[in-house]
Design a protein around this motif. Structure first.
Motif, PDB file in Angstrom:
ATOM      1  N   SER A  26       0.829  -1.210   0.000  1.00 37.87           N
ATOM      2  CA  SER A  26       0.000   0.000   0.000  1.00 37.87           C
ATOM      3  C   SER A  26       0.859   1.252   0.000  1.00 37.87           C
ATOM      4  O   SER A  26       1.972   1.264   0.512  1.00 37.87           O
ATOM      5  CB  SER A  26      -0.936   0.013   1.205  1.00 37.87           C
ATOM      6  N   ILE A  27       0.288   2.283  -0.604  1.00 38.49           N
ATOM      7  CA  ILE A  27       0.910   3.607  -0.636  1.00 38.49           C
ATOM      8  C   ILE A  27      -0.162   4.618  -0.275  1.00 38.49           C
ATOM      9  O   ILE A  27      -1.238   4.637  -0.873  1.00 38.49           O
ATOM     10  CB  ILE A  27       1.495   3.932  -2.028  1.00 38.49           C
ATOM     11  N   ASN A  28       0.134   5.445   0.727  1.00 41.97           N
ATOM     12  CA  ASN A  28      -0.788   6.479   1.173  1.00 41.97           C
ATOM     13  C   ASN A  28      -0.109   7.833   0.986  1.00 41.97           C
ATOM     14  O   ASN A  28       0.903   8.115   1.629  1.00 41.97           O
ATOM     15  CB  ASN A  28      -1.162   6.250   2.641  1.00 41.97           C
ATOM     16  N   ILE A  29      -0.671   8.656   0.108  1.00 37.69           N
ATOM     17  CA  ILE A  29      -0.127   9.977  -0.193  1.00 37.69           C
ATOM     18  C   ILE A  29      -0.930  10.991   0.608  1.00 37.69           C
ATOM     19  O   ILE A  29      -2.146  11.098   0.441  1.00 37.69           O
ATOM     20  CB  ILE A  29      -0.221  10.273  -1.701  1.00 37.69           C
ATOM     21  N   ARG A  74       2.618  21.008  -4.113  1.00 37.21           N
ATOM     22  CA  ARG A  74       1.538  21.830  -3.565  1.00 37.21           C
ATOM     23  C   ARG A  74       0.320  21.657  -4.471  1.00 37.21           C
ATOM     24  O   ARG A  74       0.414  21.820  -5.670  1.00 37.21           O
ATOM     25  CB  ARG A  74       1.933  23.293  -3.485  1.00 37.21           C
ATOM     26  N   MET A  75      -0.818  21.323  -3.858  1.00 33.52           N
ATOM     27  CA  MET A  75      -2.049  21.097  -4.617  1.00 33.52           C
ATOM     28  C   MET A  75      -2.520  22.379  -5.290  1.00 33.52           C
ATOM     29  O   MET A  75      -2.543  23.442  -4.675  1.00 33.52           O
ATOM     30  CB  MET A  75      -3.158  20.604  -3.683  1.00 33.52           C
ATOM     31  N   GLN A  76      -2.871  22.241  -6.564  1.00 29.15           N
ATOM     32  CA  GLN A  76      -3.460  23.329  -7.324  1.00 29.15           C
ATOM     33  C   GLN A  76      -4.701  22.796  -8.016  1.00 29.15           C
ATOM     34  O   GLN A  76      -4.983  21.600  -7.974  1.00 29.15           O
ATOM     35  CB  GLN A  76      -2.456  23.862  -8.339  1.00 29.15           C
ATOM     36  N   MET A  77      -5.429  23.667  -8.655  1.00 30.99           N
ATOM     37  CA  MET A  77      -6.637  23.281  -9.365  1.00 30.99           C
ATOM     38  C   MET A  77      -6.334  22.168 -10.361  1.00 30.99           C
ATOM     39  O   MET A  77      -5.398  22.264 -11.146  1.00 30.99           O
ATOM     40  CB  MET A  77      -7.211  24.491 -10.105  1.00 30.99           C
ATOM     41  N   GLY A  78      -7.063  21.085 -10.298  1.00 29.73           N
ATOM     42  CA  GLY A  78      -6.897  19.971 -11.217  1.00 29.73           C
ATOM     43  C   GLY A  78      -5.958  18.876 -10.732  1.00 29.73           C
ATOM     44  O   GLY A  78      -5.905  17.797 -11.322  1.00 29.73           O
ATOM     45  N   ASP A  79      -5.212  19.135  -9.668  1.00 31.81           N
ATOM     46  CA  ASP A  79      -4.274  18.129  -9.172  1.00 31.81           C
ATOM     47  C   ASP A  79      -4.985  16.932  -8.550  1.00 31.81           C
ATOM     48  O   ASP A  79      -4.421  15.839  -8.514  1.00 31.81           O
ATOM     49  CB  ASP A  79      -3.297  18.735  -8.163  1.00 31.81           C
ATOM     50  N   ASP A  80      -6.206  17.128  -8.083  1.00 31.94           N
ATOM     51  CA  ASP A  80      -6.941  15.985  -7.524  1.00 31.94           C
ATOM     52  C   ASP A  80      -7.174  14.920  -8.603  1.00 31.94           C
ATOM     53  O   ASP A  80      -7.087  13.717  -8.322  1.00 31.94           O
ATOM     54  CB  ASP A  80      -8.255  16.419  -6.875  1.00 31.94           C
ATOM     55  N   GLU A  81      -7.400  15.350  -9.827  1.00 26.48           N
ATOM     56  CA  GLU A  81      -7.578  14.402 -10.930  1.00 26.48           C
ATOM     57  C   GLU A  81      -6.278  13.674 -11.249  1.00 26.48           C
ATOM     58  O   GLU A  81      -6.280  12.477 -11.536  1.00 26.48           O
ATOM     59  CB  GLU A  81      -8.106  15.118 -12.167  1.00 26.48           C
ATOM     60  N   LYS A  82      -5.139  14.395 -11.181  1.00 26.33           N
ATOM     61  CA  LYS A  82      -3.840  13.766 -11.404  1.00 26.33           C
ATOM     62  C   LYS A  82      -3.575  12.705 -10.343  1.00 26.33           C
ATOM     63  O   LYS A  82      -3.103  11.608 -10.646  1.00 26.33           O
ATOM     64  CB  LYS A  82      -2.718  14.809 -11.360  1.00 26.33           C
ATOM     65  N   LEU A  83      -3.875  13.034  -9.093  1.00 22.24           N
ATOM     66  CA  LEU A  83      -3.655  12.087  -8.000  1.00 22.24           C
ATOM     67  C   LEU A  83      -4.600  10.896  -8.106  1.00 22.24           C
ATOM     68  O   LEU A  83      -4.198   9.763  -7.837  1.00 22.24           O
ATOM     69  CB  LEU A  83      -3.805  12.790  -6.655  1.00 22.24           C
ATOM     70  N   ASP A  84      -5.838  11.144  -8.508  1.00 23.16           N
ATOM     71  CA  ASP A  84      -6.777  10.037  -8.728  1.00 23.16           C
ATOM     72  C   ASP A  84      -6.236   9.082  -9.789  1.00 23.16           C
ATOM     73  O   ASP A  84      -6.354   7.860  -9.659  1.00 23.16           O
ATOM     74  CB  ASP A  84      -8.154  10.557  -9.157  1.00 23.16           C
ATOM     75  N   ASP A  85      -5.628   9.635 -10.834  1.00 20.21           N
ATOM     76  CA  ASP A  85      -5.068   8.807 -11.903  1.00 20.21           C
ATOM     77  C   ASP A  85      -3.868   7.999 -11.399  1.00 20.21           C
ATOM     78  O   ASP A  85      -3.724   6.817 -11.727  1.00 20.21           O
ATOM     79  CB  ASP A  85      -4.658   9.681 -13.089  1.00 20.21           C
ATOM     80  N   ILE A  86      -3.009   8.613 -10.595  1.00 19.21           N
ATOM     81  CA  ILE A  86      -1.868   7.900 -10.019  1.00 19.21           C
ATOM     82  C   ILE A  86      -2.352   6.755  -9.143  1.00 19.21           C
ATOM     83  O   ILE A  86      -1.852   5.633  -9.232  1.00 19.21           O
ATOM     84  CB  ILE A  86      -0.964   8.875  -9.233  1.00 19.21           C
ATOM     85  N   VAL A  87      -3.354   7.020  -8.312  1.00 18.32           N
ATOM     86  CA  VAL A  87      -3.918   5.988  -7.437  1.00 18.32           C
ATOM     87  C   VAL A  87      -4.505   4.848  -8.270  1.00 18.32           C
ATOM     88  O   VAL A  87      -4.302   3.676  -7.965  1.00 18.32           O
ATOM     89  CB  VAL A  87      -4.968   6.591  -6.478  1.00 18.32           C
ATOM     90  N   ALA A  97      -3.797   1.878  -2.898  1.00 16.75           N
ATOM     91  CA  ALA A  97      -3.310   3.255  -2.806  1.00 16.75           C
ATOM     92  C   ALA A  97      -4.453   4.219  -2.571  1.00 16.75           C
ATOM     93  O   ALA A  97      -5.596   3.959  -2.950  1.00 16.75           O
ATOM     94  CB  ALA A  97      -2.573   3.633  -4.084  1.00 16.75           C
ATOM     95  N   GLU A  98      -4.115   5.327  -1.924  1.00 11.19           N
ATOM     96  CA  GLU A  98      -5.067   6.414  -1.719  1.00 11.19           C
ATOM     97  C   GLU A  98      -4.292   7.697  -1.501  1.00 11.19           C
ATOM     98  O   GLU A  98      -3.099   7.680  -1.212  1.00 11.19           O
ATOM     99  CB  GLU A  98      -5.970   6.135  -0.514  1.00 11.19           C
ATOM    100  N   TRP A  99      -4.997   8.797  -1.679  1.00  8.84           N
ATOM    101  CA  TRP A  99      -4.430  10.093  -1.336  1.00  8.84           C
ATOM    102  C   TRP A  99      -5.487  10.862  -0.562  1.00  8.84           C
ATOM    103  O   TRP A  99      -6.687  10.671  -0.747  1.00  8.84           O
ATOM    104  CB  TRP A  99      -3.956  10.862  -2.572  1.00  8.84           C
TER     105      TRP A  99
END
Length: 106
Positions: A26-29, A74-87, A97-99
């Motif tokens: 597991s990886i937790n960001i 540092r989180m910016q607009m749209g980074d939640d989608e990038k992190l969702d894709d990484i997960v 995995a989760e963030w």
């Protein structure tokens, strides 16, 4: 024409990624509630922490695993989608995995 492809280096990286993938369960960001990367926690299948790393080392691990995308510091607009894709990519290779952005550092 010279072939610039280094088959040995590619094969070595592939085997390293397979070894990492076998060990990581597991990886937790984690980001702070202000949007700054706090840590990346990596655990094995028994729930024991393998490591807790920052952005640079976390990105290196993702790269070795063949995960596409950059971990934002540092989180910016749209980074939640990038992190969702990484997960999703991590989940696709069998790593849970989760963030989250819940760390309160105040």
């Amino acid at each position: 024409m010279k072939d610039n492809f280094d088959h040995h280096a590619w094969n070595q990286k592939r085997h390293l990624a397979e070894g990492l993938n076998d060990r990581i369960a597991s990886i937790n960001i984690v980001y702070t509630d202000y949007g700054q990367l706090y840590s990346i926690k990596i655990k094995d299948s028994e729930g024991k922490r393998i490591d807790k790393v920052g952005q640079k080392d976390g990105q290196a691990i993702l790269d070795y695993l063949g995960i596409e995308g950059e971990l934002p510091f540092r989180m910016q607009m749209g980074d939640d989608e990038k992190l969702d894709d990484i997960v999703k990519q991590l989940n696709d290779i069998g790593i849970d995995a989760e963030w989250n952005d819940y760390m309160d550092v105040s």
